[in-house]
Design a protein around this motif. Structure first.
Motif, short mmCIF file in Angstrom:
data_model
loop_
_atom_site.label_atom_id
_atom_site.label_comp_id
_atom_site.label_asym_id
_atom_site.label_seq_id
_atom_site.Cartn_x
_atom_site.Cartn_y
_atom_site.Cartn_z
N ASP A 45 28.09 -5.63 -8.03
CA ASP A 45 27.81 -6.91 -8.68
C ASP A 45 28.46 -7.01 -10.06
O ASP A 45 28.05 -7.80 -10.90
CB ASP A 45 26.29 -7.16 -8.78
N ASN A 46 29.51 -6.18 -10.28
CA ASN A 46 30.38 -6.27 -11.46
C ASN A 46 29.71 -5.82 -12.75
O ASN A 46 30.10 -6.28 -13.83
CB ASN A 46 30.93 -7.69 -11.63
N LYS A 47 28.77 -4.92 -12.67
CA LYS A 47 28.22 -4.29 -13.88
C LYS A 47 29.02 -3.02 -14.17
O LYS A 47 29.45 -2.33 -13.24
CB LYS A 47 26.75 -3.94 -13.70
N VAL A 48 29.19 -2.72 -15.44
CA VAL A 48 29.91 -1.51 -15.85
C VAL A 48 28.90 -0.47 -16.31
O VAL A 48 28.05 -0.75 -17.15
CB VAL A 48 30.92 -1.81 -16.97
N ILE A 49 28.98 0.73 -15.74
CA ILE A 49 28.08 1.83 -16.10
C ILE A 49 28.92 2.93 -16.76
O ILE A 49 29.89 3.42 -16.17
CB ILE A 49 27.37 2.40 -14.86
N ILE A 50 28.56 3.28 -17.99
CA ILE A 50 29.21 4.39 -18.69
C ILE A 50 28.29 5.61 -18.56
O ILE A 50 27.21 5.64 -19.15
CB ILE A 50 29.45 4.07 -20.18
N MET A 51 28.72 6.59 -17.79
CA MET A 51 27.89 7.75 -17.52
C MET A 51 28.42 8.99 -18.24
O MET A 51 29.62 9.28 -18.17
CB MET A 51 27.84 8.05 -16.02
N PRO A 52 27.56 9.73 -18.94
CA PRO A 52 28.00 11.01 -19.51
C PRO A 52 28.48 11.95 -18.40
O PRO A 52 27.86 12.01 -17.33
CB PRO A 52 26.74 11.56 -20.19
#
Length: 271
Positions: A150-157
């Motif tokens: 759904d076009n969300k950006v997730i920045i994961m360590p």
């Protein structure tokens, strides 16, 4: 005021020399930043020419940029008279202290290196890791960027990714769809099985090899459950999944076979 003017006159040569050195140091910083950015872009282009995963290219480019930038800082400091050998020793001690304070960041960096070496996924792969799922956009020094459907950006360590199981849904070219379809106990099982097979036979995107499987899975509380397991190309997984669910329901309805649902009978007794 006179004292200040006298001091300036007496030290004019030193001030001029220092000013020239400072200007040169600033030029070194300016040029060094340009060179660092250029090295970043050249690294990415070099990897792209060799058709290496762009996530790997981005990670290496970040390291190259940091190395060139650090060298530029040392050169600029050396130009203004700072003893770089002593400065490097100070940086080493400071780095140790900072490293102890930023163990999480170092862990992320180490995990990023492991991701590049082990290659559990590449850019474009759809993965599930650290409780999150999405398509890999890029791998950076400390984090990995995912984009959800759904076009969300997730920045994961990176440490969150490497500390647990990684599920890569895109690595293999084919995937199996697992459906459980329940029919009533009064249904003709052979007819129900034939209806399910006919739906699969009509779907052209289902692979012939490996062959699909339709079988009775269990005798549940209110239904006889069939397992339906066709194989498809990974890119066709969700389109085929959704269409199969709809077509199976329509075909069972047309055949007069009911799909039961949990229900409760309440009996009231009068005394």
């Amino acid at each position: 005021m006179d004292t200040a003017i006298k001091w300036l006159n007496d030290n004019s040569d030193m001030l001029l020399h220092f000013s020239i050195q400072a200007v040169i140091a600033l030029l070194i910083l300016f040029i060094g930043l340009k060179v660092a950015k250029a090295c970043d872009k050249l690294t990415v282009k070099a990897f792209e020419k060799r058709k290496i995963d762009k996530a790997v290219a981005g990670f290496v480019a970040n390291i190259v940029y940091a190395a060139v930038f650090a060298a530029t800082i040392l050169m600029a400091l050396s130009q203004v008279g700072v003893e770089t050998t002593s400065f490097i020793a100070i940086l080493g001690a400071a780095g140790l202290a900072i490293g102890l304070a930023l163990q999480g960041s170092l862990s992320n960096f180490a995990s990023g290196v492991l991701i590049i070496i082990l290659r559990p996924f590449k850019a474009g792969d759809y993965i599930e890791a650290g409780g999150k799922a999405g398509s890999v956009q890029k791998i950076e020094i400390f984090s990995t960027e995912l984009k959800t459907p759904d076009n969300k950006v997730i920045i994961m360590p990176n440490s969150s990714i490497m500390s647990g199981a990684i599920v890569n849904f895109s690595r293999e070219k084919t995937r199996r769809i697992d459906l459980v379809i329940g029919v009533g106990y009064d249904a003709d099982l052979k007819q129900a099985k034939q209806v399910l097979k006919s739906v699969l036979d009509k779907e052209e995107r289902i692979l012939k090899e490996p062959a699909y499987n339709v079988a009775v899975l269990e005798l549940a509380d209110s239904s006889v459950n069939f397992v339906v397991r066709p194989w498809v190309n990974t890119s066709d997984y969700w389109p085929v999944y959704f269409e199969l669910v709809e077509n199976i329901k329509v075909s069972l309805d047309e055949a007069g076979i009911t799909i039961p649902f949990p229900q409760m009978d309440v009996h009231l007794h009068k005394d």
